[in-house]
Design a protein around this motif. Structure first.
Motif, PDB file in Angstrom:
ATOM      1  N   LEU A  53       1.417  -1.240  -0.032  1.00  0.00           N
ATOM      2  CA  LEU A  53      -0.001  -0.012  -0.137  1.00  0.00           C
ATOM      3  C   LEU A  53       1.014   1.821  -0.003  1.00  0.00           C
ATOM      4  O   LEU A  53       0.505   2.397  -0.528  1.00  0.00           O
ATOM      5  CB  LEU A  53      -0.922   0.195   0.751  1.00  0.00           C
ATOM      6  N   TYR A  54       1.975   1.183   0.673  1.00  0.00           N
ATOM      7  CA  TYR A  54       2.886   2.465   0.883  1.00  0.00           C
ATOM      8  C   TYR A  54       3.115   2.566  -0.378  1.00  0.00           C
ATOM      9  O   TYR A  54       3.781   4.074  -1.277  1.00  0.00           O
ATOM     10  CB  TYR A  54       3.883   2.019   1.891  1.00  0.00           C
ATOM     11  N   GLU A  55       4.007   1.215  -1.125  1.00  0.00           N
ATOM     12  CA  GLU A  55       4.465   1.368  -2.746  1.00  0.00           C
ATOM     13  C   GLU A  55       3.133   2.689  -3.826  1.00  0.00           C
ATOM     14  O   GLU A  55       4.036   2.935  -4.558  1.00  0.00           O
ATOM     15  CB  GLU A  55       5.293   0.401  -3.081  1.00  0.00           C
ATOM     16  N   HIS A  56       2.181   1.882  -3.767  1.00  0.00           N
ATOM     17  CA  HIS A  56       1.417   2.152  -4.250  1.00  0.00           C
ATOM     18  C   HIS A  56       0.745   3.804  -4.521  1.00  0.00           C
ATOM     19  O   HIS A  56       0.464   4.411  -4.857  1.00  0.00           O
ATOM     20  CB  HIS A  56      -0.152   1.615  -3.926  1.00  0.00           C
ATOM     21  N   ALA A  57       1.000   3.978  -3.082  1.00  0.00           N
ATOM     22  CA  ALA A  57       0.987   5.662  -2.398  1.00  0.00           C
ATOM     23  C   ALA A  57       1.680   6.574  -3.312  1.00  0.00           C
ATOM     24  O   ALA A  57       1.812   7.791  -3.613  1.00  0.00           O
ATOM     25  CB  ALA A  57       0.692   5.667  -1.133  1.00  0.00           C
ATOM     26  N   LEU A  58       3.095   5.692  -2.919  1.00  0.00           N
ATOM     27  CA  LEU A  58       4.297   6.393  -3.613  1.00  0.00           C
ATOM     28  C   LEU A  58       4.259   6.224  -5.323  1.00  0.00           C
ATOM     29  O   LEU A  58       4.468   7.692  -5.734  1.00  0.00           O
ATOM     30  CB  LEU A  58       5.563   5.960  -3.060  1.00  0.00           C
ATOM     31  N   ARG A  59       3.470   5.722  -5.550  1.00  0.00           N
ATOM     32  CA  ARG A  59       3.854   5.892  -7.258  1.00  0.00           C
ATOM     33  C   ARG A  59       2.512   6.904  -6.783  1.00  0.00           C
ATOM     34  O   ARG A  59       2.535   7.373  -8.785  1.00  0.00           O
ATOM     35  CB  ARG A  59       2.912   4.523  -8.073  1.00  0.00           C
ATOM     36  N   TYR A  60       1.471   6.695  -6.605  1.00  0.00           N
ATOM     37  CA  TYR A  60       0.823   7.454  -7.013  1.00  0.00           C
ATOM     38  C   TYR A  60       0.860   9.285  -7.127  1.00  0.00           C
ATOM     39  O   TYR A  60       0.806   9.599  -7.788  1.00  0.00           O
ATOM     40  CB  TYR A  60      -0.778   7.636  -5.364  1.00  0.00           C
ATOM     41  N   PHE A  61       1.347   9.479  -5.895  1.00  0.00           N
ATOM     42  CA  PHE A  61       2.045  10.490  -6.377  1.00  0.00           C
ATOM     43  C   PHE A  61       3.216  11.043  -7.243  1.00  0.00           C
ATOM     44  O   PHE A  61       3.249  12.711  -8.222  1.00  0.00           O
ATOM     45  CB  PHE A  61       2.529  10.583  -4.661  1.00  0.00           C
ATOM     46  N   GLU A  62       3.881   9.791  -7.734  1.00  0.00           N
ATOM     47  CA  GLU A  62       5.044  10.002  -8.535  1.00  0.00           C
ATOM     48  C   GLU A  62       3.438  10.234 -10.157  1.00  0.00           C
ATOM     49  O   GLU A  62       4.353  11.185 -10.635  1.00  0.00           O
ATOM     50  CB  GLU A  62       5.519   9.357  -9.000  1.00  0.00           C
ATOM     51  N   ARG A  63       3.198   9.594 -10.403  1.00  0.00           N
ATOM     52  CA  ARG A  63       2.384   9.563 -11.622  1.00  0.00           C
ATOM     53  C   ARG A  63       1.192  11.059 -11.714  1.00  0.00           C
ATOM     54  O   ARG A  63       1.065  11.882 -12.690  1.00  0.00           O
ATOM     55  CB  ARG A  63       1.370   8.678 -11.868  1.00  0.00           C
ATOM     56  N   GLN A  64       0.704  11.435 -10.734  1.00  0.00           N
ATOM     57  CA  GLN A  64       0.504  12.473 -10.427  1.00  0.00           C
ATOM     58  C   GLN A  64       0.922  13.884 -10.452  1.00  0.00           C
ATOM     59  O   GLN A  64       0.757  14.949 -11.244  1.00  0.00           O
ATOM     60  CB  GLN A  64      -0.197  13.052  -8.610  1.00  0.00           C
ATOM     61  N   SER A  65       2.076  14.261 -10.116  1.00  0.00           N
ATOM     62  CA  SER A  65       3.338  15.139 -10.321  1.00  0.00           C
ATOM     63  C   SER A  65       3.697  14.844 -11.877  1.00  0.00           C
ATOM     64  O   SER A  65       3.509  15.725 -12.478  1.00  0.00           O
ATOM     65  CB  SER A  65       4.601  14.623  -9.436  1.00  0.00           C
ATOM     66  N   GLU A  66       3.641  13.760 -12.558  1.00  0.00           N
ATOM     67  CA  GLU A  66       4.657  14.132 -13.671  1.00  0.00           C
ATOM     68  C   GLU A  66       3.430  14.478 -14.887  1.00  0.00           C
ATOM     69  O   GLU A  66       3.026  15.600 -16.153  1.00  0.00           O
ATOM     70  CB  GLU A  66       4.575  11.896 -14.888  1.00  0.00           C
ATOM     71  N   PHE A  67       1.961  13.990 -14.710  1.00  0.00           N
ATOM     72  CA  PHE A  67       1.529  14.791 -15.279  1.00  0.00           C
ATOM     73  C   PHE A  67       0.881  16.532 -14.572  1.00  0.00           C
ATOM     74  O   PHE A  67       0.476  16.948 -15.537  1.00  0.00           O
ATOM     75  CB  PHE A  67      -0.541  13.961 -14.727  1.00  0.00           C
ATOM     76  N   ASP A  68       1.632  17.123 -13.755  1.00  0.00           N
ATOM     77  CA  ASP A  68       0.745  18.225 -13.326  1.00  0.00           C
ATOM     78  C   ASP A  68       1.931  18.931 -12.385  1.00  0.00           C
ATOM     79  O   ASP A  68       2.163  18.463 -10.728  1.00  0.00           O
ATOM     80  CB  ASP A  68      -0.554  18.921 -12.775  1.00  0.00           C
ATOM     81  N   PRO A  69       3.093  19.015 -12.985  1.00  0.00           N
ATOM     82  CA  PRO A  69       4.310  19.165 -11.812  1.00  0.00           C
ATOM     83  C   PRO A  69       4.052  19.685 -10.233  1.00  0.00           C
ATOM     84  O   PRO A  69       4.876  20.208  -9.785  1.00  0.00           O
ATOM     85  CB  PRO A  69       5.494  19.471 -12.743  1.00  0.00           C
TER      86      PRO A  69
END
Length: 373
Positions: free
Chosen positions: A183-199
């Motif tokens: 779940l923690y790694e999923h959360a990290l990927r979530y924020f990474e994807r969001q930041s790629e879409f909108d830095p």
């Protein structure tokens, strides 16, 4: 949560505000009404109060967050009913937090959600224990009923924030479930994807008003002194009725209000009787029954200014209290709209002027202008 935009005028300044529906409990009935929240930190909940007083209103149940089964409720000019199985979605702490957030937002300051989003960004940049602790504190500072909206994602809600804020093996604040490694790694990927879409998605939005441009007002509440003047809160000592010696027109007065009523009358013998009145209310009754000086109505603000100047120049301890209000607007509560926040707030404005005069005197700036013709 927010209703319509509104504003109020204070000394020629427009203070923006918004409304929010709430229940006010008065006499056992719950009235649906608009709370009006203003950028200067004032809230209208059937009377203007500051944030501190608003918190007391919520704690007392005047602004209600608990709805009683079978209680009577009313919407003015619409209808009335009784509660059956009522449910409230907000706690007292949550409502106060929401209102504080709205004040911050109106004043152009980051609210609790913006501060939490900034803490997320700081932790992702440098995932130390201290920054995780700061993130958890920022998350818990967001009103509980608003946390699910902080990411603007109603599919994922706030679970990614909780996962980052507590870490692997710890319990999430909302439901007490433990955060797994997956779940923690999923959360990290979530924020990474969001930041790629909108830095810049975690950065605070530009503000319309600089924080320094709007100072929360100081409220001088109506007051009586049942326990004696020594126990009165400091702010009450700014009131015109607060006991302090004033000398004017050859008489000694016990307070500014009595002096002002005495100076309003044309007859000097009557002025002496008013000076001996037991209190300001009695002084007013005597003065209201007598003829006023010629030109009094047109000059009354100038006389009030002179009396307030005398009060604070003569009594340094009271001057210190006035100076402690800084640069804040001063709102004076009273029943007379001419002098109070219900109207032109003349006493509040004159207190601000006297405060400035005290500072000018301390800085040696009182004799700069030559008034000679």
């Amino acid at each position: 949560m927010v209703g319509r935009r509104t504003s109020r005028e204070v000394d020629g300044q427009t203070i923006s505000g918004v409304t929010r529906l709430a229940f006010i409990r008065n006499g056992g009935t719950y009235f649906v009404t608009d709370l009006v929240i203003y950028a200067d930190g004032m809230i209208d909940c059937w009377g203007l109060v500051d944030l501190e007083e608003f918190e007391r209103k919520v704690a007392s149940g005047w602004v209600a967050t608990t709805l009683e089964e079978g209680a009577h409720a009313s919407a003015h000019h619409v209808g009335s009913w009784r509660f059956a199985q009522p449910r409230s979605w907000v706690t007292p702490e949550g409502l106060v937090g929401e209102v504080r957030d709205q004040v911050d937002s109106l004043a152009g300051r980051p609210d609790s959600t913006s501060r939490c989003r900034a803490a997320i960004g700081a932790f992702l940049d440098d995932p130390t224990r201290a920054r995780r602790r700061a993130l958890l504190d920022a998350y818990l500072a967001v009103p509980e009923h608003l946390r699910v909206y902080m990411l603007g994602d109603m599919d994922n809600k706030d679970w990614p924030v909780q996962a980052l804020a507590v870490g692997v093996g710890k319990k999430r604040p909302r439901d007490g479930t433990r955060v797994t490694k997956e779940l923690y790694e999923h959360a990290l990927r979530y924020f990474e994807r969001q930041s790629e879409f909108d830095p810049g998605w975690l950065l605070p939005k530009p503000t319309r008003i600089k924080t320094s441009e709007l100072v929360a007002p100081v409220q001088v509440p109506a007051a009586v002194y049942p326990q004696g003047i020594d126990t009165a809160p400091a702010i009450h000592r700014l009131r015109n009725s607060f006991p302090c010696e004033i000398r004017a027109a050859g008489h000694r007065f016990d307070n500014v209000e009595t002096a002002w009523h005495a100076l309003s009358v044309a007859d000097d013998e009557a002025r002496a009787r008013i000076a001996g009145a037991p209190g300001p209310y009695d002084a007013k009754k005597l003065a209201d029954a007598l003829d006023k000086r010629d030109g009094w109505v047109e000059a009354q603000e100038a006389v009030m200014h002179s009396l307030l100047s005398a009060k604070f120049m003569r009594h340094p301890d009271l001057a210190d209290i006035l100076l402690s209000t800084g640069t804040a607007p001063i709102h004076y509560d009273d029943f007379d709209g001419h002098w109070s926040t219900g109207g032109r707030n003349w006493i509040g404005r004159l207190l601000e002027l006297v405060r400035s005069e005290l500072r000018a005197q301390a800085a040696g700036l009182t004799n700069l202008v030559d008034h000679a013709s």
